[in-house]
Motif scaffolding. Structure first.
Motif, PDB file in Angstrom:
ATOM      1  N   PRO A  89       0.850  -1.262  -0.048  1.00 59.07           N
ATOM      2  CA  PRO A  89      -0.087   0.083   0.109  1.00 59.07           C
ATOM      3  C   PRO A  89       0.790   1.129   0.148  1.00 59.07           C
ATOM      4  CG  PRO A  89      -0.024  -1.065   2.090  1.00 59.07           C
ATOM      5  CD  PRO A  89       0.642  -1.970   1.172  1.00 59.07           C
ATOM      6  N   ALA A  90       0.323   2.214  -0.471  1.00 57.99           N
ATOM      7  CA  ALA A  90       1.022   3.523  -0.643  1.00 57.99           C
ATOM      8  C   ALA A  90       1.615   3.960   0.506  1.00 57.99           C
ATOM      9  CB  ALA A  90       0.298   4.735  -1.393  1.00 57.99           C
ATOM     10  N   PHE A  91       1.105   3.969   1.815  1.00 61.05           N
ATOM     11  CA  PHE A  91       1.643   4.529   3.032  1.00 61.05           C
ATOM     12  C   PHE A  91       2.857   3.609   3.383  1.00 61.05           C
ATOM     13  CE2 PHE A  91      -1.893   1.436   4.080  1.00 61.05           C
ATOM     14  CZ  PHE A  91      -1.231   0.801   5.250  1.00 61.05           C
ATOM     15  N   LEU A  92       3.134   2.356   2.877  1.00 64.48           N
ATOM     16  CA  LEU A  92       4.389   1.673   3.030  1.00 64.48           C
ATOM     17  C   LEU A  92       5.454   1.907   2.138  1.00 64.48           C
ATOM     18  CD1 LEU A  92       2.842  -1.586   4.562  1.00 64.48           C
ATOM     19  CD2 LEU A  92       3.629   0.125   5.814  1.00 64.48           C
ATOM     20  N   MET A  93       5.123   2.584   1.232  1.00 60.65           N
ATOM     21  CA  MET A  93       6.120   2.795  -0.006  1.00 60.65           C
ATOM     22  C   MET A  93       7.466   3.786   0.381  1.00 60.65           C
ATOM     23  SD  MET A  93       5.379   1.455  -2.967  1.00 60.65           S
ATOM     24  CE  MET A  93       3.845   0.756  -4.085  1.00 60.65           C
ATOM     25  N   PRO A  94       7.045   4.894   1.091  1.00 59.08           N
ATOM     26  CA  PRO A  94       8.553   5.476   1.569  1.00 59.08           C
ATOM     27  C   PRO A  94       9.444   4.774   2.515  1.00 59.08           C
ATOM     28  CG  PRO A  94       6.413   6.849   2.031  1.00 59.08           C
ATOM     29  CD  PRO A  94       5.818   5.402   1.649  1.00 59.08           C
ATOM     30  N   ASP A  95       8.916   4.054   3.239  1.00 59.49           N
ATOM     31  CA  ASP A  95       9.853   3.064   3.986  1.00 59.49           C
ATOM     32  C   ASP A  95      10.458   2.024   3.280  1.00 59.49           C
ATOM     33  OD1 ASP A  95       9.638   4.451   6.704  1.00 59.49           O
ATOM     34  OD2 ASP A  95       7.909   3.073   7.156  1.00 59.49           O
ATOM     35  N   PHE A  96       9.791   1.591   2.381  1.00 60.08           N
ATOM     36  CA  PHE A  96      10.518   0.575   1.369  1.00 60.08           C
ATOM     37  C   PHE A  96      11.510   1.168   0.584  1.00 60.08           C
ATOM     38  CE2 PHE A  96      10.592  -1.319  -2.715  1.00 60.08           C
ATOM     39  CZ  PHE A  96      11.442  -2.570  -2.478  1.00 60.08           C
ATOM     40  N   ALA A  97      11.272   2.565   0.125  1.00 58.64           N
ATOM     41  CA  ALA A  97      12.081   3.166  -0.778  1.00 58.64           C
ATOM     42  C   ALA A  97      13.250   3.556   0.048  1.00 58.64           C
ATOM     43  CB  ALA A  97      11.492   4.686  -1.286  1.00 58.64           C
ATOM     44  N   SER A  98      13.361   3.994   1.087  1.00 57.82           N
ATOM     45  CA  SER A  98      14.603   4.149   2.111  1.00 57.82           C
ATOM     46  C   SER A  98      15.324   2.971   2.453  1.00 57.82           C
ATOM     47  CB  SER A  98      14.363   4.620   3.513  1.00 57.82           C
ATOM     48  OG  SER A  98      13.445   6.037   3.195  1.00 57.82           O
ATOM     49  N   ASN A  99      14.544   1.829   2.586  1.00 59.12           N
ATOM     50  CA  ASN A  99      15.239   0.599   2.897  1.00 59.12           C
ATOM     51  C   ASN A  99      15.776  -0.085   1.747  1.00 59.12           C
ATOM     52  OD1 ASN A  99      14.733   1.135   5.546  1.00 59.12           O
ATOM     53  ND2 ASN A  99      12.773   0.089   5.445  1.00 59.12           N
ATOM     54  N   SER A 100      15.184   0.089   0.533  1.00 59.51           N
ATOM     55  CA  SER A 100      15.868  -0.409  -0.662  1.00 59.51           C
ATOM     56  C   SER A 100      16.763   0.084  -1.585  1.00 59.51           C
ATOM     57  CB  SER A 100      14.762  -1.015  -1.678  1.00 59.51           C
ATOM     58  OG  SER A 100      14.081   0.377  -2.021  1.00 59.51           O
ATOM     59  N   LEU A 101      17.265   1.406  -1.412  1.00 65.22           N
ATOM     60  CA  LEU A 101      17.988   2.112  -2.313  1.00 65.22           C
ATOM     61  C   LEU A 101      19.330   1.683  -2.751  1.00 65.22           C
ATOM     62  CD1 LEU A 101      18.330   4.766  -4.225  1.00 65.22           C
ATOM     63  CD2 LEU A 101      18.702   5.973  -2.167  1.00 65.22           C
ATOM     64  N   GLU A 102      19.818   1.018  -1.527  1.00 66.57           N
ATOM     65  CA  GLU A 102      21.363   0.578  -1.613  1.00 66.57           C
ATOM     66  C   GLU A 102      21.509  -0.924  -2.326  1.00 66.57           C
ATOM     67  OE1 GLU A 102      23.461  -0.799   1.762  1.00 66.57           O
ATOM     68  OE2 GLU A 102      21.707  -0.080   2.819  1.00 66.57           O
ATOM     69  N   TYR A 103      20.134  -1.592  -2.536  1.00 63.71           N
ATOM     70  CA  TYR A 103      20.089  -2.825  -2.949  1.00 63.71           C
ATOM     71  C   TYR A 103      19.545  -3.103  -4.492  1.00 63.71           C
ATOM     72  CZ  TYR A 103      20.675  -3.650   2.166  1.00 63.71           C
ATOM     73  OH  TYR A 103      21.166  -3.692   3.389  1.00 63.71           O
ATOM     74  N   ILE A 104      19.046  -2.094  -5.010  1.00 60.50           N
ATOM     75  CA  ILE A 104      18.401  -2.195  -6.257  1.00 60.50           C
ATOM     76  C   ILE A 104      19.373  -1.449  -7.047  1.00 60.50           C
ATOM     77  CG2 ILE A 104      16.397  -1.503  -7.869  1.00 60.50           C
ATOM     78  CD1 ILE A 104      14.594  -1.423  -5.361  1.00 60.50           C
ATOM     79  N   ALA A 105      19.847  -2.187  -8.224  1.00 61.26           N
ATOM     80  CA  ALA A 105      21.021  -1.803  -8.970  1.00 61.26           C
ATOM     81  C   ALA A 105      20.499  -1.040 -10.114  1.00 61.26           C
ATOM     82  CB  ALA A 105      21.588  -3.164  -9.607  1.00 61.26           C
ATOM     83  N   PRO A 106      21.317   0.021 -10.653  1.00 65.63           N
ATOM     84  CA  PRO A 106      20.828   0.511 -11.994  1.00 65.63           C
ATOM     85  C   PRO A 106      20.368  -0.084 -12.992  1.00 65.63           C
ATOM     86  CG  PRO A 106      22.913   1.587 -10.798  1.00 65.63           C
ATOM     87  CD  PRO A 106      22.541   0.293 -10.116  1.00 65.63           C
ATOM     88  N   GLY A 107      19.306   0.192 -13.784  1.00 62.59           N
ATOM     89  CA  GLY A 107      18.953  -0.505 -14.858  1.00 62.59           C
ATOM     90  C   GLY A 107      17.822  -1.674 -14.347  1.00 62.59           C
ATOM     91  N   THR A 108      17.689  -1.822 -13.084  1.00 64.76           N
ATOM     92  CA  THR A 108      16.504  -2.462 -12.632  1.00 64.76           C
ATOM     93  C   THR A 108      15.425  -1.858 -12.864  1.00 64.76           C
ATOM     94  OG1 THR A 108      17.860  -3.601 -10.844  1.00 64.76           O
ATOM     95  CG2 THR A 108      15.573  -3.824 -10.604  1.00 64.76           C
ATOM     96  N   ILE A 109      14.316  -2.656 -13.416  1.00 59.91           N
ATOM     97  CA  ILE A 109      12.923  -2.206 -13.588  1.00 59.91           C
ATOM     98  C   ILE A 109      11.985  -2.390 -12.226  1.00 59.91           C
ATOM     99  CG2 ILE A 109      10.660  -2.305 -14.836  1.00 59.91           C
ATOM    100  CD1 ILE A 109      12.346  -3.439 -17.275  1.00 59.91           C
TER     101      ILE A 109
END
Length: 372
Positions: free
Chosen positions: A77-97
């Motif tokens: 759900p959208a209200f959980l997206m900000p936390d996921f964005a913060s926690n995932s930034l370092e693990y999702i590689a450039p070029g990933t969809i």
């Protein structure tokens, strides 16, 4: 293809099974990995199994399932997206969809650092079908599958390059939209859900209870249709504030449901078989039913749905009296300050919403530049 699904709810569980059944290598990021079987199944409306797939990995740790993924499908759900964005930034590689399902809720603001890193953000106007869990971590049901998916990407220049991959992953036709604002302003849940909830509950005190939980769609009434059409009309007026952008695919709900007036809208929404069993967001308390203010119907569709539409209207200097009534009712019910006493949309709790102003966008021209 290596796909990681984020979120093990109605949508995520079904998508894991479908992707795996088509031969993709699927992992799941969920807060409850211990509750998932390795084999997931999807049933149709007649409860016949149509998909069954094996999960490669299930984890509650982003570093376990994100770094090798070619496609990440986020069903939170959208209200959980900000936390996921913060926690995932370092693990999702450039070029990933990175696919947000669905794509409204301000995801282009929330994931702006991912896009700057080189991740391709994709948002769909609507989900592929109606999904419902039958047994958590094992079985879900699918109905009302769409004929095609409409999507946009950030940066916009990547929209064409992801087309073939999206059709392969979702196994259905996908059509490119001219810009991501066409996704953000989709009047699906942000107007459909919020106006129905307003009509259902605005005359009650926040802690009131009912003897029966009304069906959300099958019991739809004319008051709900009236507010839907009023707020949908204001959104259609808002589109005229962006002559620089092609927004013709942001269709009015009157057009989407082929219902030009209140009586026909009521008949239509009452008649959709795939939505017939859905109840309103309420919880049982001592044999009666209380409004579930923690439901994603409230926590997502108001602060990360209708509030975003209102925030964009403020950037354009446009009045939205009907949207204000609905949004102000919600804010008052949950004790949030969105509006100041003079009626301005500048309350202290707007920092907890997905409005573009929270991400450094303070005028309509800055918003347009984001989508070009």
């Amino acid at each position: 293809m290596k796909i990681t699904v984020v979120g093990g709810g109605n949508i995520g569980t079904a998508m894991c099974a479908e992707f795996a059944s088509h031969g993709h290598e699927v992992s799941l990021l969920t807060s409850k990995p211990e509750r998932f079987d390795s084999v997931l199944s999807v049933l149709n409306a007649d409860e016949d199994r149509i998909y069954s797939g094996v999960l490669q990995k299930v984890s509650d740790r982003a570093q376990d399932v994100l770094p090798d993924a070619q496609v990440v499908v986020v069903t939170l759900p959208a209200f959980l997206m900000p936390d996921f964005a913060s926690n995932s930034l370092e693990y999702i590689a450039p070029g990933t969809i990175l696919v947000a399902m669905p794509g409204y809720g301000g995801v282009e603001f929330i994931f702006q650092k991912h896009v700057q890193k080189g991740v391709i953000l994709v948002g769909f106007q609507r989900v592929p079908a109606v999904y419902r869990l039958i047994e958590y971590g094992r079985i879900s049901k699918l109905s009302g599958r769409r004929a095609e998916l409409l999507y946009a990407a950030m940066p916009n220049s990547a929209s064409e390059s992801v087309h073939t991959i999206l059709e392969d992953v979702f196994s259905m036709p996908c059509r490119r939209l001219p810009n991501f604002l066409s996704v953000t302003l989709t009047p699906s849940n942000p107007i459909l859900h919020t106006t129905r909830l307003y009509a259902l509950f605005h005359t009650l005190s926040p802690d009131a209870t009912l003897g029966e939980n009304p069906r959300f769609y099958s019991d739809w009434d004319d008051l709900s249709s009236e507010w839907l059409i009023r707020c949908d009309g204001e959104l259609q007026q808002l589109l005229q504030c962006f002559p620089q952008l092609d927004l013709q695919n942001v269709r009015s709900l009157k057009e989407h449901y082929e219902s030009p007036d209140v009586p026909s809208m009521t008949r239509k929404l009452r008649s959709i078989a795939s939505l017939g069993g859905i109840r309103s967001p309420m919880v049982e308390v001592d044999g009666r039913f209380a409004v579930d203010w923690k439901s994603r119907y409230f926590q997502a569709d108001f602060p990360y749905g209708l509030a975003i539409i209102k925030g964009i209207a403020v950037l354009c200097g446009m009045d939205t009296p009907s949207i204000d009534m609905v949004l102000m009712w919600y804010a008052n019910a949950v004790g949030a300050e969105y509006y100041l006493p003079d009626g301005s949309f500048a309350g202290k709790d707007l920092c907890k919403t997905g409005i573009p102003q929270n991400y450094g966008i303070h005028c309509a021209d800055e918003l347009v530049q984001l989508y070009l």
